[in-house]
Write a protein that holds these residues in place. Structure first.
Motif, PDB file in Angstrom:
ATOM      1  N   GLU A   1       9.394 -45.621 -39.832  1.00 28.53           N
ATOM      2  CA  GLU A   1       9.334 -44.360 -39.095  1.00 28.53           C
ATOM      3  C   GLU A   1      10.457 -43.425 -39.526  1.00 28.53           C
ATOM      4  O   GLU A   1      10.261 -42.213 -39.651  1.00 28.53           O
ATOM      5  CB  GLU A   1       9.409 -44.635 -37.594  1.00 28.53           C
ATOM      6  N   VAL A   2      11.634 -43.980 -39.742  1.00 28.43           N
ATOM      7  CA  VAL A   2      12.770 -43.150 -40.151  1.00 28.43           C
ATOM      8  C   VAL A   2      12.550 -42.589 -41.549  1.00 28.43           C
ATOM      9  O   VAL A   2      12.753 -41.388 -41.795  1.00 28.43           O
ATOM     10  CB  VAL A   2      14.077 -43.964 -40.093  1.00 28.43           C
ATOM     11  N   THR A   3      12.142 -43.447 -42.485  1.00 31.75           N
ATOM     12  CA  THR A   3      11.972 -42.979 -43.864  1.00 31.75           C
ATOM     13  C   THR A   3      10.779 -42.025 -43.992  1.00 31.75           C
ATOM     14  O   THR A   3      10.797 -41.124 -44.828  1.00 31.75           O
ATOM     15  CB  THR A   3      11.790 -44.166 -44.825  1.00 31.75           C
TER      16      THR A   3
ATOM     17  N   ASP B   1      11.380 -38.585 -45.684  1.00 29.26           N
ATOM     18  CA  ASP B   1      10.757 -38.274 -46.971  1.00 29.26           C
ATOM     19  C   ASP B   1       9.526 -37.383 -46.846  1.00 29.26           C
ATOM     20  O   ASP B   1       9.393 -36.389 -47.573  1.00 29.26           O
ATOM     21  CB  ASP B   1      10.374 -39.578 -47.682  1.00 29.26           C
ATOM     22  N   ASP B   2       8.629 -37.706 -45.920  1.00 28.17           N
ATOM     23  CA  ASP B   2       7.384 -36.951 -45.821  1.00 28.17           C
ATOM     24  C   ASP B   2       7.565 -35.637 -45.059  1.00 28.17           C
ATOM     25  O   ASP B   2       6.902 -34.638 -45.360  1.00 28.17           O
ATOM     26  CB  ASP B   2       6.302 -37.787 -45.127  1.00 28.17           C
ATOM     27  N   LEU B   3       8.450 -35.638 -44.053  1.00 29.53           N
ATOM     28  CA  LEU B   3       8.680 -34.428 -43.274  1.00 29.53           C
ATOM     29  C   LEU B   3       9.905 -33.658 -43.748  1.00 29.53           C
ATOM     30  O   LEU B   3      10.237 -32.606 -43.193  1.00 29.53           O
ATOM     31  CB  LEU B   3       8.837 -34.782 -41.793  1.00 29.53           C
TER      32      LEU B   3
ATOM     33  N   SER C   1      12.496 -36.193 -34.262  1.00 27.51           N
ATOM     34  CA  SER C   1      11.153 -36.605 -34.657  1.00 27.51           C
ATOM     35  C   SER C   1      10.817 -38.027 -34.250  1.00 27.51           C
ATOM     36  O   SER C   1       9.682 -38.322 -33.875  1.00 27.51           O
ATOM     37  CB  SER C   1      11.000 -36.457 -36.177  1.00 27.51           C
ATOM     38  N   THR C   2      11.817 -38.926 -34.312  1.00 31.59           N
ATOM     39  CA  THR C   2      11.531 -40.357 -34.116  1.00 31.59           C
ATOM     40  C   THR C   2      12.075 -40.930 -32.818  1.00 31.59           C
ATOM     41  O   THR C   2      11.719 -42.044 -32.444  1.00 31.59           O
ATOM     42  CB  THR C   2      12.142 -41.168 -35.263  1.00 31.59           C
TER      43      THR C   2
END
Length: 494
Positions: free
Chosen positions: A407-409, A413-415, A426-427
């Motif tokens: 969830e963190v990565t 990376d994606d967001l 976000s998390t």
């Protein structure tokens, strides 16, 4: 416990926050100089984490606990403060947290305090007005996530030692210590002194980092003596000391059962084919150094910097005064040095806060020696840059909110969320009861796009240390504080 002074009354001379080595030394110097002191601490007894002990150990006739160092110094400081309390020169507020620290525009400070537990009744809040504050909040264990670290039986290395100091027994019969730094040996020695076994010590470095700064150890002979004692004790008990090794998985269902350890290279990457399993482990103590408790410092807006180990610390002058006039800092809040260095800084800060000089020359010299030693220690025991390689997608990073590494990565990376605050939003990592104290360092590394940033990022470190409240408070307590037309921060004793 004496009744705290509330807002609206005349400010007292000085408030010392924290009754560990630095706080006790500062308070002792203040009362010797004739200043009335209010000493606030979250523990029921003097001593902090370093001199943490059970009630029986405070008896004048009790022998020195065998797992304590500098006990004579503790007793000297304790006796000074008990005498001052008896004479009315010191007000001791045990089992009391400072949840906020405000610096007034006209000078002086408002120290907002609350009981450490709600079990005995309402969480009554009150405020102490002070002309000067000596902030000595101490530090806590730095942690890195690893697969299986949420299993029962996994503790911080400091928690293993604290358990023994108060309970007089080991939390387990076969203990493994892992991470980096000399404290692993200290914790292992404490376990052995209870009669329990130490399965191994896994030190992630190869100790060659001490070579450039080895001479600094000679500046602090007590450290050499202490290290020799630990080495001798570990050798007698045949404790394996595994250099360049790290715990890469903790195994078990209902609790810790076994531990996978692997050899790592200089960057912390796992050496292929080096993993092996140590069975019959019931306690794992993890420690990657210590993190100063900086939330109260951040609330004041005082200047900060990154120390050699990447920790956020306060900036002080030669008298231990921060960039905020009247706010003095001592101990781990200015950089992790150990108890003896903290005592020296506390003495300097106490005398300066009492406006009786900047301390004796020997205290200033001791402070300098311990700072030099600490710099060498940070250089020799860095957090491995490649620790992220040990992670798996399902590994929990934030224990409170159960946020996984994946969830963190994904957020990173994606967001394209490249700072801890954004990833937190976000998390929810860092939004739980500990408010990021456990996962904060890891989040600061992971959210910077590369775990190679474990050497520090000042902006990221400030983000994970920025907490409006230094402890959890109930909404009822906050609402009660502002009834009857009171302004925020003007609490009364209810």
């Amino acid at each position: 416990m004496a009744e705290p002074m509330t807002a609206g009354t005349a400010p007292i001379g000085a408030v010392v926050i924290g009754a560990g080595p630095a706080g006790l030394a500062a308070a002792a110097e203040l009362v010797r100089a004739g200043t009335h002191v209010t000493l606030v601490d979250g523990s029921p007894r003097f001593g902090g984490q370093y001199w943490r002990h059970g009630a029986a150990d405070d008896s004048p006739s009790a022998p020195s606990p065998r797992w304590h160092h500098g006990w004579s110094t503790y007793r000297e400081l304790r006796d000074t403060l008990l005498g001052a309390e008896h004479a009315g020169h010191l007000t001791h507020l045990p089992s009391t947290h400072v949840w906020a620290l405000d610096h007034g525009h006209a000078g002086g400070f408002d120290v907002h305090v609350a009981p450490t537990s709600e079990a005995v009744g309402p969480q009554d809040l009150c405020t102490i007005a002070a002309e000067r504050v000596v902030l000595c909040p101490g530090a806590y264990d730095r942690q890195l996530p690893v697969p299986g670290w949420t299993l029962p039986g996994v503790m911080s290395a400091g928690s293993v030692q604290a358990f023994i100091k108060t309970q007089r027994r080991s939390p387990g019969q076969r203990v493994l210590l892992a991470g980096t730094g000399p404290f692993l040996m200290a914790a292992a020695a404490t376990v052995l002194q209870t009669g329990a076994r130490v399965a191994a010590i896994c030190e992630s470095t190869d100790l060659t980092g001490w070579l450039p700064g080895g001479a600094s150890a000679a500046l602090v002979p007590s450290k050499i003596t202490e290290g020799a004692q630990y080495t001798s004790l570990l050798a007698r008990h045949r404790v394996p000391f595994l250099r360049r090794h790290a715990v890469t998985e903790i195994r078990g269902e209902d609790r810790v059962r076994a531990v996978e350890v692997s050899r790592v290279d200089a960057a912390g990457a796992v050496v292929a084919g080096s993993a092996r399993v140590l069975d019959d482990i019931d306690v794992v103590g993890l420690g990657w150094g210590f993190v100063p408790q900086t939330e109260l410092l951040m609330q004041t807006g005082a200047e900060t910097r990154l120390d050699g180990d990447g920790s956020l610390v306060g900036v002080v002058d030669g008298s231990q005064e921060s960039s905020i006039p009247g706010l003095f800092l001592a101990g781990e809040i200015t950089g992790v040095t150990g108890a003896a260095g903290a005592v020296a800084e506390g003495r300097v800060a106490g005398r300066a806060a009492a406006q009786s000089g900047t301390g004796r020359r020997r205290d200033a010299a001791a402070r300098a020696r311990h700072r030099t030693f600490a710099g060498a220690m940070h250089h020799a025991h860095p957090v491995p840059r490649r620790w992220e390689d040990w992670m798996r997608d399902e590994t929990v990073v934030c224990r409170c909110e159960e946020v996984t590494y994946e969830e963190v990565t994904t957020a990173r990376d994606d967001l394209a969320l490249a700072d801890p605050r954004s990833v937190k939003g976000s998390t929810r990592a860092g939004m739980g009861m500990c408010q990021g104290r456990i996962c904060g360092f890891a989040m600061a590394c992971l959210s910077s796009q590369s775990a190679a940033r474990s050497d520090g990022d000042h902006a990221a470190a400030r983000q994970v240390s920025n907490r409006p409240f230094a402890m959890p408070l109930s909404l009822g307590a906050l609402a009660a504080e502002h009834t009857d037309g009171e302004q925020p921060g003007s609490a009364s004793s209810r």
